[in-house]
Design a protein around this motif. Structure first.
Motif, PDB file in Angstrom:
ATOM      1  N   CYS A 168       0.811  -1.222   0.000  1.00 56.25           N
ATOM      2  CA  CYS A 168       0.000   0.000   0.000  1.00 56.25           C
ATOM      3  C   CYS A 168       0.851   1.282   0.000  1.00 56.25           C
ATOM      4  CB  CYS A 168      -0.917   0.019   1.221  1.00 56.25           C
ATOM      5  SG  CYS A 168      -2.149  -1.285   1.186  1.00 56.25           S
ATOM      6  N   THR A 169       2.158   1.157   0.221  1.00 48.50           N
ATOM      7  CA  THR A 169       3.011   2.356   0.263  1.00 48.50           C
ATOM      8  C   THR A 169       4.162   2.179  -0.728  1.00 48.50           C
ATOM      9  OG1 THR A 169       4.272   1.488   2.159  1.00 48.50           O
ATOM     10  CG2 THR A 169       2.361   2.877   2.643  1.00 48.50           C
ATOM     11  N   ASP A 170       5.391   2.125  -0.229  1.00 48.40           N
ATOM     12  CA  ASP A 170       6.563   1.940  -1.091  1.00 48.40           C
ATOM     13  C   ASP A 170       7.667   1.254  -0.293  1.00 48.40           C
ATOM     14  OD1 ASP A 170       7.745   3.939   0.539  1.00 48.40           O
ATOM     15  OD2 ASP A 170       7.078   5.513  -0.822  1.00 48.40           O
ATOM     16  N   GLY A 171       8.775   0.969  -0.972  1.00 45.83           N
ATOM     17  CA  GLY A 171       9.865   0.243  -0.340  1.00 45.83           C
ATOM     18  C   GLY A 171      10.483   0.968   0.833  1.00 45.83           C
ATOM     19  N   GLU A 172      10.623   2.273   0.707  1.00 40.78           N
ATOM     20  CA  GLU A 172      11.220   3.054   1.792  1.00 40.78           C
ATOM     21  C   GLU A 172      10.351   3.016   3.041  1.00 40.78           C
ATOM     22  OE1 GLU A 172      14.194   5.549   3.442  1.00 40.78           O
ATOM     23  OE2 GLU A 172      14.126   4.282   1.673  1.00 40.78           O
ATOM     24  N   THR A 173       9.047   3.156   2.867  1.00 39.03           N
ATOM     25  CA  THR A 173       8.134   3.092   4.002  1.00 39.03           C
ATOM     26  C   THR A 173       8.145   1.699   4.621  1.00 39.03           C
ATOM     27  OG1 THR A 173       6.745   4.751   2.926  1.00 39.03           O
ATOM     28  CG2 THR A 173       5.768   3.548   4.756  1.00 39.03           C
ATOM     29  N   ALA A 174       8.265   0.675   3.792  1.00 45.18           N
ATOM     30  CA  ALA A 174       8.333  -0.689   4.306  1.00 45.18           C
ATOM     31  C   ALA A 174       9.556  -0.872   5.207  1.00 45.18           C
ATOM     32  CB  ALA A 174       8.356  -1.688   3.161  1.00 45.18           C
ATOM     33  N   LEU A 175      10.699  -0.291   4.799  1.00 46.81           N
ATOM     34  CA  LEU A 175      11.889  -0.376   5.648  1.00 46.81           C
ATOM     35  C   LEU A 175      11.684   0.370   6.964  1.00 46.81           C
ATOM     36  CD1 LEU A 175      14.753  -0.005   3.048  1.00 46.81           C
ATOM     37  CD2 LEU A 175      14.393  -1.920   4.588  1.00 46.81           C
ATOM     38  N   LEU A 176      11.067   1.550   6.894  1.00 44.17           N
ATOM     39  CA  LEU A 176      10.778   2.302   8.116  1.00 44.17           C
ATOM     40  C   LEU A 176       9.793   1.532   9.001  1.00 44.17           C
ATOM     41  CD1 LEU A 176      10.433   5.888   6.615  1.00 44.17           C
ATOM     42  CD2 LEU A 176      12.342   4.989   7.964  1.00 44.17           C
ATOM     43  N   ALA A 177       8.855   0.828   8.372  1.00 47.10           N
ATOM     44  CA  ALA A 177       7.897   0.021   9.133  1.00 47.10           C
ATOM     45  C   ALA A 177       8.604  -1.112   9.857  1.00 47.10           C
ATOM     46  CB  ALA A 177       6.821  -0.537   8.198  1.00 47.10           C
ATOM     47  N   ALA A 178       9.566  -1.751   9.185  1.00 44.91           N
ATOM     48  CA  ALA A 178      10.316  -2.836   9.815  1.00 44.91           C
ATOM     49  C   ALA A 178      11.094  -2.328  11.025  1.00 44.91           C
ATOM     50  CB  ALA A 178      11.261  -3.481   8.806  1.00 44.91           C
ATOM     51  N   VAL A 179      11.689  -1.148  10.893  1.00 42.35           N
ATOM     52  CA  VAL A 179      12.409  -0.548  12.019  1.00 42.35           C
ATOM     53  C   VAL A 179      11.439  -0.232  13.150  1.00 42.35           C
ATOM     54  CG1 VAL A 179      13.758   1.447  12.786  1.00 42.35           C
ATOM     55  CG2 VAL A 179      14.266   0.371  10.601  1.00 42.35           C
ATOM     56  N   SER A 180      10.301   0.370  12.813  1.00 37.82           N
ATOM     57  CA  SER A 180       9.304   0.712  13.821  1.00 37.82           C
ATOM     58  C   SER A 180       8.828  -0.534  14.553  1.00 37.82           C
ATOM     59  CB  SER A 180       8.110   1.419  13.157  1.00 37.82           C
ATOM     60  OG  SER A 180       7.109   1.700  14.102  1.00 37.82           O
ATOM     61  N   GLY A 181       8.550  -1.595  13.806  1.00 39.52           N
ATOM     62  CA  GLY A 181       8.118  -2.842  14.426  1.00 39.52           C
ATOM     63  C   GLY A 181       9.170  -3.421  15.357  1.00 39.52           C
ATOM     64  N   ALA A 182      10.435  -3.333  14.948  1.00 41.97           N
ATOM     65  CA  ALA A 182      11.518  -3.846  15.786  1.00 41.97           C
ATOM     66  C   ALA A 182      11.645  -3.044  17.085  1.00 41.97           C
ATOM     67  CB  ALA A 182      12.840  -3.805  15.019  1.00 41.97           C
ATOM     68  N   VAL A 183      11.530  -1.722  16.981  1.00 41.70           N
ATOM     69  CA  VAL A 183      11.613  -0.873  18.179  1.00 41.70           C
ATOM     70  C   VAL A 183      10.459  -1.183  19.130  1.00 41.70           C
ATOM     71  CG1 VAL A 183      11.470   1.517  19.014  1.00 41.70           C
ATOM     72  CG2 VAL A 183      12.905   0.975  17.037  1.00 41.70           C
ATOM     73  N   LEU A 184       9.251  -1.295  18.584  1.00 39.99           N
ATOM     74  CA  LEU A 184       8.078  -1.583  19.416  1.00 39.99           C
ATOM     75  C   LEU A 184       8.145  -2.980  20.023  1.00 39.99           C
ATOM     76  CD1 LEU A 184       5.406   0.051  17.114  1.00 39.99           C
ATOM     77  CD2 LEU A 184       6.176   0.905  19.324  1.00 39.99           C
ATOM     78  N   THR A 185       8.681  -3.931  19.273  1.00 41.37           N
ATOM     79  CA  THR A 185       8.857  -5.288  19.794  1.00 41.37           C
ATOM     80  C   THR A 185       9.812  -5.275  20.986  1.00 41.37           C
ATOM     81  OG1 THR A 185       8.404  -6.286  17.637  1.00 41.37           O
ATOM     82  CG2 THR A 185       9.648  -7.622  19.199  1.00 41.37           C
ATOM     83  N   GLY A 186      10.855  -4.454  20.893  1.00 37.51           N
ATOM     84  CA  GLY A 186      11.785  -4.325  22.009  1.00 37.51           C
ATOM     85  C   GLY A 186      11.207  -3.581  23.195  1.00 37.51           C
ATOM     86  N   LEU A 187      10.336  -2.614  22.937  1.00 33.81           N
ATOM     87  CA  LEU A 187       9.744  -1.820  24.026  1.00 33.81           C
ATOM     88  C   LEU A 187       8.653  -2.570  24.786  1.00 33.81           C
ATOM     89  CD1 LEU A 187       9.401   1.766  22.489  1.00 33.81           C
ATOM     90  CD2 LEU A 187      10.898   1.051  24.353  1.00 33.81           C
ATOM     91  N   ALA A 188       7.924  -3.448  24.103  1.00 35.25           N
ATOM     92  CA  ALA A 188       6.786  -4.125  24.736  1.00 35.25           C
ATOM     93  C   ALA A 188       7.156  -4.851  26.034  1.00 35.25           C
ATOM     94  CB  ALA A 188       6.112  -5.076  23.745  1.00 35.25           C
ATOM     95  N   PRO A 189       8.213  -5.679  26.061  1.00 39.05           N
ATOM     96  CA  PRO A 189       8.511  -6.378  27.321  1.00 39.05           C
ATOM     97  C   PRO A 189       9.035  -5.473  28.424  1.00 39.05           C
ATOM     98  CG  PRO A 189      10.105  -6.971  25.621  1.00 39.05           C
ATOM     99  CD  PRO A 189       9.048  -6.153  24.968  1.00 39.05           C
ATOM    100  N   VAL A 190       9.399  -4.243  28.074  1.00 40.10           N
ATOM    101  CA  VAL A 190       9.832  -3.273  29.089  1.00 40.10           C
ATOM    102  C   VAL A 190       8.627  -2.502  29.631  1.00 40.10           C
ATOM    103  CG1 VAL A 190      11.235  -1.204  29.499  1.00 40.10           C
ATOM    104  CG2 VAL A 190      12.098  -3.029  28.006  1.00 40.10           C
ATOM    105  N   LEU A 191       7.771  -2.027  28.719  1.00 35.11           N
ATOM    106  CA  LEU A 191       6.661  -1.158  29.125  1.00 35.11           C
ATOM    107  C   LEU A 191       5.522  -1.921  29.792  1.00 35.11           C
ATOM    108  CD1 LEU A 191       6.421   1.306  26.091  1.00 35.11           C
ATOM    109  CD2 LEU A 191       7.426   1.709  28.338  1.00 35.11           C
ATOM    110  N   ILE A 192       5.265  -3.155  29.379  1.00 32.03           N
ATOM    111  CA  ILE A 192       4.142  -3.909  29.968  1.00 32.03           C
ATOM    112  C   ILE A 192       4.304  -4.054  31.476  1.00 32.03           C
ATOM    113  CG2 ILE A 192       3.003  -6.165  30.050  1.00 32.03           C
ATOM    114  CD1 ILE A 192       3.439  -6.321  26.983  1.00 32.03           C
ATOM    115  N   PRO A 193       5.427  -4.596  31.978  1.00 36.98           N
ATOM    116  CA  PRO A 193       5.552  -4.695  33.441  1.00 36.98           C
ATOM    117  C   PRO A 193       5.670  -3.350  34.133  1.00 36.98           C
ATOM    118  CG  PRO A 193       7.501  -5.613  32.348  1.00 36.98           C
ATOM    119  CD  PRO A 193       6.519  -5.266  31.286  1.00 36.98           C
ATOM    120  N   LEU A 194       6.263  -2.373  33.422  1.00 38.08           N
ATOM    121  CA  LEU A 194       6.401  -1.037  34.003  1.00 38.08           C
ATOM    122  C   LEU A 194       5.029  -0.434  34.300  1.00 38.08           C
ATOM    123  CD1 LEU A 194       8.730   0.965  34.632  1.00 38.08           C
ATOM    124  CD2 LEU A 194       8.288   1.986  32.415  1.00 38.08           C
TER     125      LEU A 194
END
Length: 199
Positions: A168-194
Motif C-alpha cells: 500500500c506504500t513503497d519500499g522506503e516506508t516498508a523499511l521504516l515500518a520494519a524498524v518501527s516494528g523492531a523498536v516496538l517489539t523491544g519496548l513491549a517487554p519493558v513497558l508492559i511490566p512497568l
C-alpha cells in the motif's frame, strides 16, 4: 497466523474445560513461564540479526524513532482513554496498550503478572489490533499518508503486516515500518511490566 492462533486458543479452551486435570493445568503454568523466556530470547535474536534495521537507524539517526514513538504515544493515549471509559485501572490499561499488537508476548507476560483474566484480555486486545490492521492500512495509506499507514500495525509492522504496508506504500516506508516494528517489539517487554506496577 491469525487462524493458527485462534485455533490454538480454541483448542486450549476445550482441553482446559474437558480434558486436563488440575495437575495438568498447573503444569501448563510452568510451560507458559518457560515459553515466555524462550519468546523473549527469540525477540532479542530477531532484532539483533536484522541488519537492515541497524543500517536504517544509522542512516536516519534519531529521526527514525519518530514513527515508533508516535505509535507508542497514540497506543497509550487510546488505551488509557478506553480504560477510563471502561473503568479499567490506569496501570492495567497502560500495560494492555503496551502490547502494540504483539499478542503472544503480551498475553504471556500479563498472565504471569496479573493472572489468566489479564492474559486473556491482552491476547484478545492485541489479536484484534492485528486483525484490524489488515483492514485499516490501505485506508490509512490512501487518506492519511504512507507514514501514518505504519501506525495501526504496531509491533507487527516488522513481520505479519509488513507485506500489506509494502503493497500500500513503497519500499522506503516498508523499511521504516520494519524498524518501527523492531523498536516496538523491544519496548513491549519493558513497558508492559512497568505500567502493570502502577495498578
Amino acid at each position: 497466523m491469525i487462524v493458527l492462533a485462534l485455533g490454538c486458543l480454541l483448542l486450549g479452551i476445550l482441553c482446559g474445560r474437558f480434558v486436563f486435570t488440575p495437575q495438568l493445568n498447573a503444569l501448563m503454568d510452568t510451560v507458559a513461564s518457560g515459553a515466555l523466556v524462550v519468546l523473549l530470547a527469540s525477540v532479542g535474536v530477531q532484532i539483533g540479526s536484522n541488519r537492515a534495521v541497524f543500517r536504517r537507524i544509522a542512516a536516519y539517526h534519531v529521526r527514525i524513532l519518530l514513527i515508533p514513538l508516535g505509535v507508542v504515544a497514540g497506543s497509550l493515549a487510546g488505551g488509557l482513554l478506553a480504560g477510563a471509559v471502561l473503568g479499567v485501572p490506569v496501570g492495567e490499561a497502560g500495560a494492555l496498550s503496551s502490547g502494540f499488537g504483539f499478542y503472544s508476548l503480551s498475553a504471556l507476560l500479563l498472565k504471569e503478572l496479573g493472572g489468566a483474566r489479564m492474559g486473556t484480555v491482552a491476547f484478545l486486545t492485541n489479536m484484534l489490533r492485528e486483525l484490524f490492521s489488515f483492514l485499516l492500512i490501505p485506508l490509512v495509506a490512501r487518506y492519511l499518508g504512507r507514514y501514518a499507514a505504519v501506525a495501526p500495525s504496531g509491533a507487527t509492522a516488522m513481520d505479519t503486516t509488513l507485506p500489506v504496508i509494502a503493497r500500500c506504500t513503497d519500499g522506503e516506508t516498508a523499511l521504516l515500518a520494519a524498524v518501527s516494528g523492531a523498536v516496538l517489539t523491544g519496548l513491549a517487554p519493558v513497558l508492559i511490566p512497568l505500567f502493570f506496577q502502577l495498578s
